[in-house]
Design a protein around this motif. Structure first.
Motif, short mmCIF file in Angstrom:
data_model
loop_
_atom_site.label_atom_id
_atom_site.label_comp_id
_atom_site.label_asym_id
_atom_site.label_seq_id
_atom_site.Cartn_x
_atom_site.Cartn_y
_atom_site.Cartn_z
N THR A 148 0.86 -1.18 0.00
CA THR A 148 0.00 0.00 0.00
C THR A 148 0.90 1.23 0.00
O THR A 148 2.07 1.15 0.39
N PRO A 149 0.38 2.38 -0.43
CA PRO A 149 1.21 3.59 -0.39
C PRO A 149 1.50 4.07 1.03
O PRO A 149 2.29 4.99 1.22
N TYR A 150 0.88 3.42 2.03
CA TYR A 150 1.10 3.80 3.43
C TYR A 150 2.15 2.92 4.10
O TYR A 150 2.39 3.05 5.30
N HIS A 151 2.79 2.06 3.32
CA HIS A 151 3.72 1.08 3.88
C HIS A 151 4.82 1.77 4.71
O HIS A 151 5.48 2.69 4.26
N GLY A 152 4.97 1.29 5.94
CA GLY A 152 5.98 1.83 6.84
C GLY A 152 5.59 3.10 7.55
O GLY A 152 6.30 3.57 8.42
N GLY A 153 4.43 3.67 7.17
CA GLY A 153 3.98 4.89 7.83
C GLY A 153 3.50 4.61 9.25
O GLY A 153 3.08 3.50 9.58
N GLN A 154 3.54 5.63 10.08
CA GLN A 154 3.12 5.51 11.49
C GLN A 154 1.99 6.53 11.70
O GLN A 154 2.23 7.72 11.78
N TYR A 155 0.77 6.02 11.79
CA TYR A 155 -0.41 6.88 11.81
C TYR A 155 -1.06 6.87 13.19
O TYR A 155 -1.60 5.86 13.63
N TRP A 156 -1.00 8.02 13.83
CA TRP A 156 -1.52 8.18 15.19
C TRP A 156 -2.90 8.82 15.13
O TRP A 156 -3.13 9.76 14.37
N TYR A 194 4.87 9.98 0.32
CA TYR A 194 5.60 11.11 0.91
C TYR A 194 5.19 11.30 2.37
O TYR A 194 6.04 11.46 3.26
N HIS A 195 3.89 11.28 2.64
CA HIS A 195 3.41 11.42 4.02
C HIS A 195 3.87 10.25 4.89
O HIS A 195 4.22 10.44 6.06
N ALA A 196 3.86 9.04 4.31
CA ALA A 196 4.29 7.86 5.07
C ALA A 196 5.75 8.01 5.50
O ALA A 196 6.11 7.70 6.64
N ALA A 197 6.60 8.48 4.59
CA ALA A 197 8.02 8.63 4.88
C ALA A 197 8.28 9.67 5.96
O ALA A 197 9.27 9.61 6.68
N ARG A 198 7.37 10.65 6.11
CA ARG A 198 7.56 11.73 7.07
C ARG A 198 6.73 11.55 8.34
O ARG A 198 6.77 12.41 9.22
N SER A 199 5.98 10.45 8.44
CA SER A 199 5.03 10.30 9.54
C SER A 199 5.70 10.21 10.91
O SER A 199 5.22 10.80 11.89
N ARG A 200 6.82 9.50 11.01
CA ARG A 200 7.51 9.42 12.31
C ARG A 200 8.01 10.80 12.75
O ARG A 200 7.89 11.16 13.92
N TRP A 201 8.58 11.51 11.79
CA TRP A 201 9.05 12.87 12.09
C TRP A 201 7.88 13.73 12.53
O TRP A 201 7.98 14.46 13.53
N TRP A 202 6.77 13.67 11.82
CA TRP A 202 5.63 14.52 12.16
C TRP A 202 5.10 14.20 13.55
O TRP A 202 4.83 15.10 14.35
#
Length: 262
Positions: A47-55, A134-142
């Motif tokens: 999925t395009p969300y792979h590896g993303g961290q969604y809180w 792009y959002h997934a790659a920056r999710s931990r930082w955000w």
């Protein structure tokens, strides 16, 4: 304040989801309010969300399980408006369709399923696969910086709004937050912008493998290059300037001698 039934039910569900969490999902109630739950969805493979961290949060009504929670996702994802209430059949937009047999894990599995679809509803947005990656790659930082503004958002409980993160995320997920900061350090992430720090300098050509400060090594390499160049050239080529000067001198000398005898 939660009713006794809601308190009992959510306490049991926390035990269940802790012991047997659904794939890609972890969740817990806030220490200050059992009706306020925090979840993290990890983006699934393929999925395009792979590896993303969604809180996000689930805010349960006092009479749960006879009414559904308000569902929000705070981390930018390219799928939902950050911190907006989501209109789903399992959310507070549709209290009459909610089944009291559904549990926290059921609700979060339903949210993940909807997230990986393309169906639109209130609170969802359209975005390209590139934008979502792009959002997934920056999710931990955000999550751990609040989008680079960690000092701006104090760790207040509840009332989470768009742009919150940083201290609020850390207050609910201290271990995950510590892992995020370690990850950012290892990856060379600028905590202000979320971009990789460019530690290199531009180069105009191939670089010799010579360590900085090794001046004598540099001279040795240059001498070797000159020697290799000269080895491939003849004696005449290397001394062409001297020969040309000698020929000019001989020509001038002969011209003078001829002039004197005429």
């Amino acid at each position: 304040m939660a009713t006794r039934a809601a308190q009992k039910r959510l306490t049991r569900e926390y035990k269940t989801i802790s012991e047997n969490p659904p794939p890609y999902i972890t969740a817990h109630p806030s220490e200050s309010n059992i009706l306020e739950w925090h979840y993290i969805i990890t983006g699934p493979e393929n999925t395009p969300y792979h590896g993303g961290q969604y809180w996000g949060t689930l805010i349960f009504p006092a009479n749960y399980p006879f009414a559904p929670p308000a569902i929000r996702m705070h981390t930018p994802s390219g799928r939902f408006q950050p911190s907006s209430r989501l209109c789903l059949s399992i959310s507070d937009f549709h209290p009459r369709s909610f089944n009291p047999a559904w549990e926290v894990s059921t609700i979060l599995i339903g949210l993940l399923s909807f997230m990986t679809s393309e169906e639109m509803t209130t609170g969802s947005v359209s975005a390209s696969e590139v934008e979502r990656k792009y959002h997934a790659a920056r999710s931990r930082w955000w999550n751990s910086t609040g989008g680079g503004s960690q000092a701006r958002n104090p760790a207040n409980k509840g009332n989470i709004k768009a742009g919150d993160g940083g201290a609020k995320f850390k207050s609910e997920w201290p271990e995950v937050d510590a892992e995020n900061w370690t990850w950012m350090k290892e990856q060379g992430i600028d905590t202000t912008t979320g971009n990789k720090i460019d530690t290199g300098s531009p180069s105009c050509g191939p670089q010799l493998g010579i360590a900085a400060g090794s001046g004598h090594q540099a001279h040795a390499v240059v001498d070797a290059v000159i020697q290799q160049r000269d080895a491939g050239q003849g004696w005449l080529f290397r001394n062409k300037l001297a020969l040309a000067g000698g020929l000019i001198f001989v020509y001038v000398l002969i011209a003078r001698l001829l002039g004197e005898t005429s």
